[in-house]
Design an enzyme around this catalytic site. Structure first.
Site, PDB file in Angstrom:
ATOM      1  N   ARG A 208       0.857  -1.482  -0.129  1.00  9.51           N
ATOM      2  CA  ARG A 208      -0.073  -0.030  -0.009  1.00  9.51           C
ATOM      3  C   ARG A 208       0.777   1.277  -0.031  1.00  9.51           C
ATOM      4  O   ARG A 208       1.926   1.392   0.865  1.00  9.51           O
ATOM      5  CB  ARG A 208      -0.888   0.001   1.431  1.00  9.51           C
ATOM      6  CG  ARG A 208      -1.558  -1.295   1.454  1.00  9.51           C
ATOM      7  CD  ARG A 208      -2.830  -1.176   0.179  1.00  9.51           C
ATOM      8  NE  ARG A 208      -3.529  -2.594   0.400  1.00  9.51           N
ATOM      9  CZ  ARG A 208      -4.636  -2.910   0.865  1.00  9.51           C
ATOM     10  NH1 ARG A 208      -5.067  -2.058   1.970  1.00  9.51           N
ATOM     11  NH2 ARG A 208      -5.193  -4.050   0.869  1.00  9.51           N
TER      12      ARG A 208
ATOM     13  N   GLU B  51      -0.122   4.523   0.605  1.00  7.08           N
ATOM     14  CA  GLU B  51      -0.447   5.713   1.092  1.00  7.08           C
ATOM     15  C   GLU B  51       0.465   6.263   2.140  1.00  7.08           C
ATOM     16  O   GLU B  51       1.248   5.690   2.563  1.00  7.08           O
ATOM     17  CB  GLU B  51      -1.780   5.323   1.950  1.00  7.08           C
ATOM     18  CG  GLU B  51      -2.770   5.209   0.886  1.00  7.08           C
ATOM     19  CD  GLU B  51      -3.827   4.013   1.316  1.00  7.08           C
ATOM     20  OE1 GLU B  51      -4.968   4.374   1.133  1.00  7.08           O
ATOM     21  OE2 GLU B  51      -3.501   2.973   2.049  1.00  7.08           O
TER      22      GLU B  51
ATOM     23  N   ARG C  13      -0.502   2.028  12.986  1.00  6.07           N
ATOM     24  CA  ARG C  13      -1.021   0.595  12.761  1.00  6.07           C
ATOM     25  C   ARG C  13      -1.056   0.456  10.986  1.00  6.07           C
ATOM     26  O   ARG C  13      -1.417  -0.556  10.787  1.00  6.07           O
ATOM     27  CB  ARG C  13      -2.540   0.854  13.036  1.00  6.07           C
ATOM     28  CG  ARG C  13      -3.443   1.883  12.689  1.00  6.07           C
ATOM     29  CD  ARG C  13      -4.736   1.791  13.004  1.00  6.07           C
ATOM     30  NE  ARG C  13      -5.677   1.418  12.078  1.00  6.07           N
ATOM     31  CZ  ARG C  13      -6.766   0.710  12.271  1.00  6.07           C
ATOM     32  NH1 ARG C  13      -7.294   0.722  13.481  1.00  6.07           N
ATOM     33  NH2 ARG C  13      -7.354   0.171  11.426  1.00  6.07           N
ATOM     34  N   HIS C  14      -0.408   1.213  10.364  1.00  3.51           N
ATOM     35  CA  HIS C  14      -0.034   1.152   9.110  1.00  3.51           C
ATOM     36  C   HIS C  14       1.347   0.835   8.492  1.00  3.51           C
ATOM     37  O   HIS C  14       2.305   1.580   9.222  1.00  3.51           O
ATOM     38  CB  HIS C  14      -0.758   2.287   8.251  1.00  3.51           C
ATOM     39  CG  HIS C  14      -2.209   2.436   8.387  1.00  3.51           C
ATOM     40  ND1 HIS C  14      -2.804   3.561   9.268  1.00  3.51           N
ATOM     41  CD2 HIS C  14      -3.269   1.810   7.650  1.00  3.51           C
ATOM     42  CE1 HIS C  14      -4.092   3.135   9.200  1.00  3.51           C
ATOM     43  NE2 HIS C  14      -4.727   2.350   8.030  1.00  3.51           N
TER      44      HIS C  14
ATOM     45  N   GLU D 190      -9.908  -2.187  13.791  1.00  2.00           N
ATOM     46  CA  GLU D 190     -10.156  -3.009  12.922  1.00  2.00           C
ATOM     47  C   GLU D 190      -8.892  -3.770  12.319  1.00  2.00           C
ATOM     48  O   GLU D 190      -7.764  -3.283  12.160  1.00  2.00           O
ATOM     49  CB  GLU D 190     -10.605  -2.265  11.756  1.00  2.00           C
ATOM     50  CG  GLU D 190     -11.070  -3.113  10.332  1.00  2.00           C
ATOM     51  CD  GLU D 190      -9.773  -3.097   9.285  1.00  2.00           C
ATOM     52  OE1 GLU D 190      -9.621  -3.973   8.752  1.00  2.00           O
ATOM     53  OE2 GLU D 190      -9.319  -2.007   8.966  1.00  2.00           O
TER      54      GLU D 190
ATOM     55  N   SER E  59     -11.159  -7.141   7.024  1.00  2.00           N
ATOM     56  CA  SER E  59     -12.089  -6.566   6.148  1.00  2.00           C
ATOM     57  C   SER E  59     -12.702  -7.541   4.936  1.00  2.00           C
ATOM     58  O   SER E  59     -11.938  -8.274   4.704  1.00  2.00           O
ATOM     59  CB  SER E  59     -11.712  -5.196   5.399  1.00  2.00           C
ATOM     60  OG  SER E  59     -12.892  -4.438   4.612  1.00  2.00           O
TER      61      SER E  59
ATOM     62  N   ARG F  73      -0.972  -6.804  12.413  1.00  2.00           N
ATOM     63  CA  ARG F  73      -1.820  -6.212  13.119  1.00  2.00           C
ATOM     64  C   ARG F  73      -2.778  -7.093  13.990  1.00  2.00           C
ATOM     65  O   ARG F  73      -2.839  -6.700  15.228  1.00  2.00           O
ATOM     66  CB  ARG F  73      -2.936  -5.482  12.104  1.00  2.00           C
ATOM     67  CG  ARG F  73      -3.577  -4.494  13.039  1.00  2.00           C
ATOM     68  CD  ARG F  73      -4.782  -3.878  12.004  1.00  2.00           C
ATOM     69  NE  ARG F  73      -4.167  -2.719  11.144  1.00  2.00           N
ATOM     70  CZ  ARG F  73      -4.788  -2.073  10.174  1.00  2.00           C
ATOM     71  NH1 ARG F  73      -6.064  -2.117  10.328  1.00  2.00           N
ATOM     72  NH2 ARG F  73      -3.933  -1.241   9.507  1.00  2.00           N
TER      73      ARG F  73
END
Length: 548
Positions: free
Chosen positions: A320, A322, A328-329, A471, A474, A522
């Protein structure tokens, strides 16, 4: 959101500073760090020269010189098979009293008592044992004691000796026995001065704060420094335990799904188009063609289902792009993905998740007690609360719980991290669980391939799963009707030409199906209630870190 909703990456800036507040290192800071490293290098060289001189002196005219020393490289080049047997440090118990054993491990600590006596603590993984060198005729010489005292911490040694049981409990080691050393050889030397000490890196925040209250100053190793010297940092008991837990989660994920009829697959990480849509992709040139790194194995999971694999799973890297500077990312994480045929209802997928994660949690609690204790000693946490049958709430039910608590949210919008945490607390207080499923999410915030609800297309047959208010998973029922799927992709701004083979796979007869994705890092982070995902990523990749 996506099937493995772990967008981008968090910090590490310069070699100092909080990992949650990254900043680009300035030229001045970079210069200062370079000077610091150069100074350390000179210290290491001087210390190495002094140690070499001391060792040369120690070995002069010693009849026991063959019982210690540095093993020449030629002896370690697979020269011969001797049949020697090594005992693991964790196996050293009082049952071995008076037996002669051979161990291999790292020098964790050295305590020179006198010229005639020294203690060397040897570590192997999570386990430590005290080795005693005491001058004795025809067994241990003063030069041998001197050799042991000159060893550098973190050097790898072979120690042969007799197991003894001390009269009092051992406080500084995991094993409650000692080794009366008869031979000690250095297999490989660490530099005399380490950039960070394992003792400092293993220290808990509580211990540091207590020392400060007592007027003492202890070294606090910050997140960036840990990652810069990750090879040392992962030697701490907590990190040894964390990555053992990570391995166990991976193992149970695979073994549980295999027992449920899932087949392991490996999908490409080089893509001609995006798998999730949006701009958060790493783009690259692929032999003159535009390409990107896979944001998830989503499209190929579904193609596999259409190819009659019926149930599939994959463990592999997910990318990813971003610029998310959060705790958490990550820009690259390990995705645990699954996809399956649905007979009647997307609850079939949620039921698999329910049983899968209860199995994972039970396994960790029952089989990894020592590792969980090791993590808790440095990063104290309360055991995760979860139910035997996982709680399932609809998104509107979650919105209503928030509303009753005085928190207004858009019933057709997404929940931000802060709101998710608040909902997690409400769920814990009401249902006594920190692990639950929230389903029937608004369609507008889900990926293009998500199936809308039959009774209200503003909502979808999708879900998120939460641990401690954050979270981790998903997933959803997927659209398997090709024309509808194409319209949804176009509506989400995806160039359908770039996913033509994916869309075509639905034209030849497609099973109703659904699936989910979760980030391994995570799961471990939240199970152990750690504060930063970099603690559970072996070599983190975020917007500012590409090494080690």
């Amino acid at each position: 959101m996506s099937s493995s909703d772990q967008t981008s990456a968090p910090p590490p800036p310069a070699a100092t500073g909080d990992a949650n507040q990254p900043a680009e290192p300035s030229k001045k800071a970079a210069k200062k760090e370079a000077a610091k490293l150069e100074k350390l290098k000179k210290k290491q060289e001087a210390a190495a020269a002094a140690a070499a001189a001391s060792l040369a002196e120690a070995s002069i005219a010693d009849p026991l010189a063959d019982n210690y020393g540095d093993v020449p490289l030629i002896e370690l080049q697979s020269k011969a098979v001797t049949g020697r047997k090594w005992t693991e440090v964790k196996s050293l118990t009082s049952d071995l009293k008076d037996e002669e054993i051979l161990i291999r491990g790292r020098v964790q600590a050295i305590r020179a008592v006198s010229k005639k006596m020294a203690f060397v603590v040897v570590r192997e993984g999570l386990f430590t044992v005290q080795c005693v060198l005491m001058v004795a005729k025809e067994k241990v010489s003063e030069q041998m004691v001197k050799f042991a005292n000159a060893l550098s911490r973190e050097s790898i040694v072979d120690v042969a000796g007799i197991v003894s049981v001390p009269g009092e409990a051992m406080k500084g080691t995991s094993q409650q026995v000692e080794i009366q050393v008869r031979k000690i050889y250095c297999i490989n030397r660490a530099v005399p001065i380490l950039p960070i000490s394992i003792e400092d890196a293993a220290r808990s925040e509580k211990e540091i704060e207590k020392a400060e209250k007592d007027g003492k100053q202890l070294v606090r190793v910050n997140q960036d420094t840990r990652l810069n010297y990750r090879v040392l940092d992962i030697r701490t008991p907590a990190n040894q335990a964390i990555f053992h837990l990570s391995s166990e989660v991976d193992f149970i994920f695979r073994s549980f799904l295999r027992s449920e009829g899932f087949r392991g697959i490996h999908t490409p990480k080089l893509m001609g188009g995006t798998s999730e849509g949006g701009a958060a992709v790493f783009r690259l040139d692929y032999k003159g063609q535009p390409a990107c790194l896979a944001q998830s194995p989503q499209l190929h999971k579904q193609i596999s289902i259409n190819g009659d694999f019926r149930r599939v799973y994959e463990v592999g890297p997910v990318f990813r792009a971003e610029d998310s500077f959060t705790h958490r990312h990550l820009c690259e994480f390990t995705g645990l993905d699954a996809e399956m045929e649905i007979k009647e209802h997307y609850s079939e997928v949620m039921d698999i998740i329910d049983r899968l994660f209860v199995t994972i949690f039970d396994h960790l609690n029952e089989n990894c007690k020592g590792e969980l204790e090791a993590v808790s000693r440095q990063y104290e946490f309360e055991p995760l609360k979860y139910l035997r049958k996982t709680l399932q709430l609809t998104f509107p039910e979650g919105v209503q719980m928030l509303k009753e608590a005085g928190i207004e949210v858009d019933p057709y919008g997404d929940l931000n991290t802060d709101i998710e945490r608040k909902l997690g607390k409400l769920v814990r207080d009401k249902y006594d669980t920190e692990f639950y499923i929230l389903h029937r999410y608004p369609s507008a915030i889900r990926p293009f391939y998500t199936m809308p609800c039959y009774d209200d297309p503003l909502y979808s047959n999708s879900f998120d799963v939460f641990i401690r208010g954050e979270e981790i998973i998903s997933g959803a029922q997927r659209i398997h009707e090709p024309e509808f799927l194409t319209k949804r992709a176009e509506a989400c701004g995806i160039d359908v030409k770039t996913i033509a083979t994916y869309l075509d796979s639905f034209k030849f007869g497609a099973w109703p199906h659904g699936g989910f994705g979760v980030g391994l890092e995570r799961v471990v982070m939240l199970f152990c209630n750690l504060t930063n995902i970099r603690k559970t990523s072996l070599f983190p990749r975020d917007p500012q870190r590409l090494a080690p």
